[in-house]
Design a protein around this motif. Structure first.
Motif, PDB file in Angstrom:
ATOM      1  N   GLY A 124     -26.354 -21.098  44.454  1.00  0.00           N
ATOM      2  CA  GLY A 124     -26.821 -21.678  43.195  1.00  0.00           C
ATOM      3  C   GLY A 124     -28.092 -21.061  42.666  1.00  0.00           C
ATOM      4  N   SER A 125     -28.602 -20.029  43.339  1.00  0.00           N
ATOM      5  CA  SER A 125     -29.892 -19.456  42.933  1.00  0.00           C
ATOM      6  C   SER A 125     -29.840 -18.800  41.560  1.00  0.00           C
ATOM      7  CB  SER A 125     -30.363 -18.448  43.981  1.00  0.00           C
ATOM      8  OG  SER A 125     -29.402 -17.420  44.156  1.00  0.00           O
ATOM      9  N   LEU A 126     -28.752 -18.094  41.250  1.00  0.00           N
ATOM     10  CA  LEU A 126     -28.650 -17.428  39.950  1.00  0.00           C
ATOM     11  C   LEU A 126     -28.607 -18.441  38.807  1.00  0.00           C
ATOM     12  CD1 LEU A 126     -26.050 -14.605  40.741  1.00  0.00           C
ATOM     13  CD2 LEU A 126     -28.524 -14.366  40.461  1.00  0.00           C
ATOM     14  N   GLU A 127     -27.878 -19.505  38.992  1.00  0.00           N
ATOM     15  CA  GLU A 127     -27.803 -20.536  37.962  1.00  0.00           C
ATOM     16  C   GLU A 127     -29.136 -21.255  37.813  1.00  0.00           C
ATOM     17  OE1 GLU A 127     -23.133 -21.814  38.482  1.00  0.00           O
ATOM     18  OE2 GLU A 127     -24.581 -22.358  40.027  1.00  0.00           O
ATOM     19  N   GLU A 128     -29.832 -21.505  38.923  1.00  0.00           N
ATOM     20  CA  GLU A 128     -31.154 -22.137  38.851  1.00  0.00           C
ATOM     21  C   GLU A 128     -32.149 -21.238  38.138  1.00  0.00           C
ATOM     22  OE1 GLU A 128     -32.097 -22.965  42.865  1.00  0.00           O
ATOM     23  OE2 GLU A 128     -30.636 -24.593  43.071  1.00  0.00           O
ATOM     24  N   ALA A 129     -32.072 -19.936  38.415  1.00  0.00           N
ATOM     25  CA  ALA A 129     -32.969 -18.996  37.735  1.00  0.00           C
ATOM     26  C   ALA A 129     -32.684 -18.969  36.235  1.00  0.00           C
ATOM     27  CB  ALA A 129     -32.793 -17.604  38.323  1.00  0.00           C
ATOM     28  N   SER A 130     -31.432 -19.017  35.862  1.00  0.00           N
ATOM     29  CA  SER A 130     -31.072 -19.033  34.444  1.00  0.00           C
ATOM     30  C   SER A 130     -31.603 -20.281  33.758  1.00  0.00           C
ATOM     31  CB  SER A 130     -29.548 -18.968  34.300  1.00  0.00           C
ATOM     32  OG  SER A 130     -29.156 -19.077  32.957  1.00  0.00           O
ATOM     33  N   ASN A 131     -31.489 -21.414  34.417  1.00  0.00           N
ATOM     34  CA  ASN A 131     -32.014 -22.652  33.842  1.00  0.00           C
ATOM     35  C   ASN A 131     -33.531 -22.616  33.729  1.00  0.00           C
ATOM     36  OD1 ASN A 131     -29.444 -23.805  33.625  1.00  0.00           O
ATOM     37  ND2 ASN A 131     -29.524 -24.608  35.718  1.00  0.00           N
ATOM     38  N   ASP A 132     -34.200 -22.045  34.740  1.00  0.00           N
ATOM     39  CA  ASP A 132     -35.657 -21.941  34.708  1.00  0.00           C
ATOM     40  C   ASP A 132     -36.145 -21.051  33.570  1.00  0.00           C
ATOM     41  OD1 ASP A 132     -35.853 -23.592  36.881  1.00  0.00           O
ATOM     42  OD2 ASP A 132     -36.027 -21.971  38.342  1.00  0.00           O
ATOM     43  N   LEU A 133     -35.321 -20.085  33.187  1.00  0.00           N
ATOM     44  CA  LEU A 133     -35.701 -19.174  32.099  1.00  0.00           C
ATOM     45  C   LEU A 133     -35.370 -19.744  30.723  1.00  0.00           C
ATOM     46  CD1 LEU A 133     -34.580 -15.790  33.690  1.00  0.00           C
ATOM     47  CD2 LEU A 133     -36.914 -16.585  33.309  1.00  0.00           C
ATOM     48  N   GLY A 134     -34.883 -20.973  30.670  1.00  0.00           N
ATOM     49  CA  GLY A 134     -34.676 -21.641  29.395  1.00  0.00           C
ATOM     50  C   GLY A 134     -33.261 -21.610  28.862  1.00  0.00           C
ATOM     51  N   VAL A 136     -23.666 -16.306  33.363  1.00  0.00           N
ATOM     52  CA  VAL A 136     -23.986 -16.199  34.796  1.00  0.00           C
ATOM     53  C   VAL A 136     -22.806 -16.640  35.664  1.00  0.00           C
ATOM     54  CG1 VAL A 136     -25.526 -16.938  36.651  1.00  0.00           C
ATOM     55  CG2 VAL A 136     -26.438 -16.555  34.343  1.00  0.00           C
ATOM     56  N   THR A 137     -22.364 -17.878  35.461  1.00  0.00           N
ATOM     57  CA  THR A 137     -21.332 -18.425  36.352  1.00  0.00           C
ATOM     58  C   THR A 137     -19.968 -17.782  36.128  1.00  0.00           C
ATOM     59  OG1 THR A 137     -22.510 -20.542  36.300  1.00  0.00           O
ATOM     60  CG2 THR A 137     -20.276 -20.532  37.205  1.00  0.00           C
ATOM     61  N   LEU A 138     -19.531 -17.750  34.874  1.00  0.00           N
ATOM     62  CA  LEU A 138     -18.183 -17.254  34.576  1.00  0.00           C
ATOM     63  C   LEU A 138     -17.960 -15.806  35.023  1.00  0.00           C
ATOM     64  CD1 LEU A 138     -15.425 -17.859  33.396  1.00  0.00           C
ATOM     65  CD2 LEU A 138     -16.303 -17.192  31.139  1.00  0.00           C
ATOM     66  N   PRO A 139     -18.896 -14.874  34.763  1.00  0.00           N
ATOM     67  CA  PRO A 139     -18.668 -13.503  35.250  1.00  0.00           C
ATOM     68  C   PRO A 139     -18.524 -13.421  36.760  1.00  0.00           C
ATOM     69  CG  PRO A 139     -20.398 -13.514  33.588  1.00  0.00           C
ATOM     70  CD  PRO A 139     -20.114 -14.952  33.917  1.00  0.00           C
ATOM     71  N   THR A 162     -29.462 -22.739  28.211  1.00  0.00           N
ATOM     72  CA  THR A 162     -28.756 -24.014  28.191  1.00  0.00           C
ATOM     73  C   THR A 162     -27.642 -23.994  29.242  1.00  0.00           C
ATOM     74  OG1 THR A 162     -27.151 -23.246  26.537  1.00  0.00           O
ATOM     75  CG2 THR A 162     -29.208 -24.224  25.716  1.00  0.00           C
ATOM     76  N   GLY A 163     -27.049 -25.160  29.485  1.00  0.00           N
ATOM     77  CA  GLY A 163     -25.966 -25.224  30.454  1.00  0.00           C
ATOM     78  C   GLY A 163     -24.797 -24.338  30.063  1.00  0.00           C
ATOM     79  N   TRP A 164     -24.447 -24.300  28.771  1.00  0.00           N
ATOM     80  CA  TRP A 164     -23.347 -23.465  28.309  1.00  0.00           C
ATOM     81  C   TRP A 164     -23.677 -21.988  28.465  1.00  0.00           C
ATOM     82  CZ3 TRP A 164     -18.587 -22.530  27.620  1.00  0.00           C
ATOM     83  CH2 TRP A 164     -18.156 -21.513  26.769  1.00  0.00           C
ATOM     84  N   GLN A 165     -24.926 -21.595  28.143  1.00  0.00           N
ATOM     85  CA  GLN A 165     -25.327 -20.193  28.291  1.00  0.00           C
ATOM     86  C   GLN A 165     -25.311 -19.766  29.756  1.00  0.00           C
ATOM     87  OE1 GLN A 165     -29.119 -20.541  26.247  1.00  0.00           O
ATOM     88  NE2 GLN A 165     -28.344 -19.392  24.476  1.00  0.00           N
ATOM     89  N   THR A 166     -25.747 -20.647  30.626  1.00  0.00           N
ATOM     90  CA  THR A 166     -25.720 -20.330  32.061  1.00  0.00           C
ATOM     91  C   THR A 166     -24.283 -20.137  32.539  1.00  0.00           C
ATOM     92  OG1 THR A 166     -27.766 -21.554  32.481  1.00  0.00           O
ATOM     93  CG2 THR A 166     -26.307 -21.180  34.358  1.00  0.00           C
TER      94      THR A 166
END
Length: 268
Positions: free
Chosen positions: A163-173, A183-186, A175-179
């Motif tokens: 979950g580190s990549l998703e957490e980093a994406s959220n920390d950088l601002g 990040v997740t889908l690829p 949204t859930g859909w953008q993450t």
């Protein structure tokens, strides 16, 4: 791990025997599809393409093939949606009964097909009535075990991803859909494609559950083969259809393995 030369030879011989046991019957079926004889025979008495022409012009076989394709696609789509959602819920969230849900999702693939078929027949007969059975009920029946394939593939990929990549994406601002989109889908796309291909292949050659959830006017290719297997005039055509079915079942599995290996290699 060190193995003696004798042990290595023994393991190779054992592996070769296992492969022969698994694939020689399939090779014989394919060879009989080109056999001049009207009965199952090995070695073939001659070579002909007449049976392939008869199979191509068999309306019943072509209709059954198209029914199997539609059932496989329908079950695959349902499995993609429900299997991936279940995998994300179990792997990314902590809640009461999480392990129980995971067990219940996986259970259908472990049950004997005849048990699943009887259970589905009883449930669907109660809800919609046996007279309303058709392609939709076949798709529902196939989806019950295809969901497991997608679930296992996606869950395994999410577990390796962490979950580190998703957490980093959220920390950088983000949204859930953008993450999810960037990040997740690829990262899970390969698992989704592999799971979809495996689900389609599993649905395509299913016969036991299909027999309990279909109506007399809905016949998939495996049901057509079983119904015509012991008819002398249809035996050569059955060989051809069985050969096609072997290829149709092998190709999705091979593609799924290639996709999984390529994605795993790109992560290293």
């Amino acid at each position: 791990m060190y193995l003696t030369a004798r042990t290595r030879v023994a393991l190779r011989v054992f592996a070769a025997l296992v492969l022969l046991f698994l694939y020689v019957p399939l090779v014989i079926v394919v060879l009989n599809a080109f056999n001049k004889s009207r009965v199952f025979a090995f070695p073939p008495t001659g070579f002909t393409l007449d049976w392939w022409d008869r199979a191509a012009h068999s309306d019943a076989a072509v209709t059954a093939l198209w029914t199997s394709v539609r059932a496989g696609i329908g079950a695959m789509l349902i499995a993609l949606v429900l299997g991936s959602m279940a995998a994300f819920a179990v792997q990314r969230y902590r809640f009461f009964g999480r392990s129980t849900i995971s067990f219940l999702v996986i259970l259908p693939i472990a049950l004997p097909g005849i048990v699943t078929g009887i259970a589905l027949n009883a449930a669907l007969s109660t809800v919609i009535g046996e007279n309303n059975f058709g392609l939709i009920t076949v798709i529902i029946g196939h989806a019950t075990f295809c969901i497991v394939i997608v679930f296992n593939n996606v869950q395994a990929r999410l577990r390796r991803m962490g979950g580190s990549l998703e957490e980093a994406s959220n920390d950088l601002g983000a949204t859930g859909w953008q993450t999810f989109r960037f990040v997740t889908l690829p990262n899970v796309r390969g698992a989704l494609v592999a799971g979809a291909l495996l689900a389609f292949g599993l649905s395509f050659d299913e016969i036991v559950v299909t027999n309990f959830t279909s109506s007399p006017d809905v016949q998939t290719l495996p049901l057509w083969i079983f119904g015509n297997l012991f008819r002398p005039n249809q035996a050569p055509v059955v060989n051809v259809v069985a050969a096609v079915l072997i290829v149709a079942a092998v190709v999705p599995v091979w593609l799924a393995q290639r996709i999984s290996d390529d994605v795993a290699g790109s992560r290293l």
